[in-house]
Design a protein around this motif. Structure first.
Motif, PDB file in Angstrom:
ATOM      1  N   LEU A 174      -7.903  35.342  36.391  1.00 15.10           N
ATOM      2  CA  LEU A 174      -7.887  34.514  36.875  1.00 15.10           C
ATOM      3  C   LEU A 174      -6.952  33.438  35.463  1.00 15.10           C
ATOM      4  N   VAL A 175      -8.198  33.177  34.375  1.00 17.82           N
ATOM      5  CA  VAL A 175      -8.054  32.660  33.566  1.00 17.82           C
ATOM      6  C   VAL A 175      -6.395  33.331  32.551  1.00 17.82           C
ATOM      7  N   ALA A 176      -6.750  34.970  32.061  1.00 16.81           N
ATOM      8  CA  ALA A 176      -6.255  35.326  31.800  1.00 16.81           C
ATOM      9  C   ALA A 176      -4.679  35.157  32.767  1.00 16.81           C
ATOM     10  N   MET A 184      -2.292  28.765  39.753  1.00 14.08           N
ATOM     11  CA  MET A 184      -3.147  29.994  40.496  1.00 14.08           C
ATOM     12  C   MET A 184      -3.916  29.898  41.417  1.00 14.08           C
ATOM     13  N   GLN A 185      -4.595  30.777  42.660  1.00 14.65           N
ATOM     14  CA  GLN A 185      -5.541  30.762  43.435  1.00 14.65           C
ATOM     15  C   GLN A 185      -5.757  32.564  43.809  1.00 14.65           C
ATOM     16  N   PRO A 191       4.271  25.399  38.807  1.00 11.99           N
ATOM     17  CA  PRO A 191       3.073  24.767  39.466  1.00 11.99           C
ATOM     18  C   PRO A 191       3.271  23.872  40.475  1.00 11.99           C
ATOM     19  N   VAL A 192       2.648  24.064  41.452  1.00 17.46           N
ATOM     20  CA  VAL A 192       2.357  23.799  43.552  1.00 17.46           C
ATOM     21  C   VAL A 192       1.607  22.208  43.313  1.00 17.46           C
ATOM     22  N   THR A 199      -7.069  27.475  39.544  1.00 18.09           N
ATOM     23  CA  THR A 199      -6.404  27.312  38.136  1.00 18.09           C
ATOM     24  C   THR A 199      -5.785  26.093  38.125  1.00 18.09           C
ATOM     25  N   PHE A 200      -5.754  24.844  37.745  1.00 21.49           N
ATOM     26  CA  PHE A 200      -4.568  24.239  38.052  1.00 21.49           C
ATOM     27  C   PHE A 200      -4.306  23.237  36.493  1.00 21.49           C
TER      28      PHE A 200
END
Length: 312
Positions: free
Chosen positions: A169-171, A143-144, A184-185, A129-130
């Motif tokens: 992962l979306v949740a 997240m990954q 965020p990275v 997710t980005f």
């Protein structure tokens, strides 16, 4: 924002988690099938059943659509298998717009990450997710999650696995954004050489044709990576006869015994092995043009002289 089946579990989990889904944005209705009947997208079907407000813009830069988005005043936009958004849309919400992508970014940016990972023989992929930014699939990672690719996985089975885990992962991503406790990275691709960075462009017809001159493992990965859709294909030849075959399932049988690539070895009843440079591809299920998908025994029942044909 989403259209295909892949996006439905993500929408469902957010709805069941109690978030206020103020709008669902999906593709316009299109005619499909032989009867050309209007068919709704899977996301629209789900939204209708759950009485969610639906928007279906033909053009994302349409003034009326943009004004409607402004009126809705969303805090966050979630994108799963939708379209490339213009900045005026992705920059609108106060908490931003994030996308779920079916790879471990920056690897496999593009439209077909699931297919391409299997086609390239990967044993591991993942979900990311980005936050969306000016370029496609380049935004800061939220997240990954890594996901293994089993030897018997094809594009269909990996799609379904990633669809369900992607929803979770979306949740989790929405939860951490809502909490404000996130950092965020940036995607670390500047340190990678061009050869290390793999892409996932849209699958075209030329990507799907089997080259029997290649090794068995490369051909098998192509078949797996394109099954069940759009499917790897080849041409069956005998003199002036030509038949297109789609191949959905196969095994690779390594062998030192060499035959000209594309040569067919079969008992005309239960198996059909196609010669490659380092062995044979054992075809298990396929579809001849104008026919339904069938297993190899069903196919061979109509080709008693299959060894007189050749695949190219």
């Amino acid at each position: 924002m989403g259209t295909p089946e892949f996006a439905v579990p993500s929408l469902k989990i957010l709805l069941n988690s109690g978030y206020d889904i103020i709008s669902v944005i999906t593709a316009p209705d299109k005619p499909a099938g032989r009867g050309r009947k209007i068919r709704f997208s899977p996301v629209k079907e789900f939204a209708l059943k759950n009485n969610l407000y639906i928007l279906q813009p033909e053009k994302l830069k349409d003034t009326a659509f943009i004004e409607e988005l402004k009126r809705l005043q969303a805090d966050l936009q979630v994108v799963v298998a939708f379209r490339i958004l213009p900045e005026i849309i992705w920059s609108m919400p106060s908490l931003g717009t994030f996308n779920l992508h079916a790879s471990l970014l920056p690897q496999y940016r593009g439209a077909a990450p699931i297919n391409r990972a299997i086609m390239n023989g990967e044993t591991e992929t993942g979900l990311t997710t980005f936050f969306i930014d000016h370029q496609v699939d380049t935004g800061n990672i939220i997240m990954q999650e890594k996901i293994s690719i089993a030897e018997n996985d094809n594009a269909g089975s990996l799609h379904d696995k990633m669809m369900m885990r992607g929803a979770i992962l979306v949740a989790e991503t929405v939860k951490i954004i809502h909490s404000g406790n996130l950092t965020p990275v940036p995607q670390n691709d500047s340190s990678m050489s061009h050869k290390m960075l793999k892409t996932a462009p849209k699958i075209g017809k030329n990507d799907c044709r089997i080259n029997w001159q290649q090794t068995g493992r490369v051909i098998l990965n192509l078949i797996r990576g394109l099954s069940p859709y759009p499917a790897a294909f080849s041409f069956l030849y005998q003199n002036d006869k030509t038949l297109t075959l789609k191949v959905f399932e196969a095994d690779f049988i390594p062998s030192g015994k060499t035959l000209p690539p594309g040569t067919i070895n079969s008992d005309n009843k239960k198996y059909m092995n196609v010669a490659v440079k380092d062995g044979f591809i054992n075809i298990k299920s396929l579809q001849a043009e104008g026919k339904n998908k069938m297993n190899i025994e069903q196919f061979l029942s109509g080709f008693r002289d299959i060894c007189n044909y050749r695949l190219r």
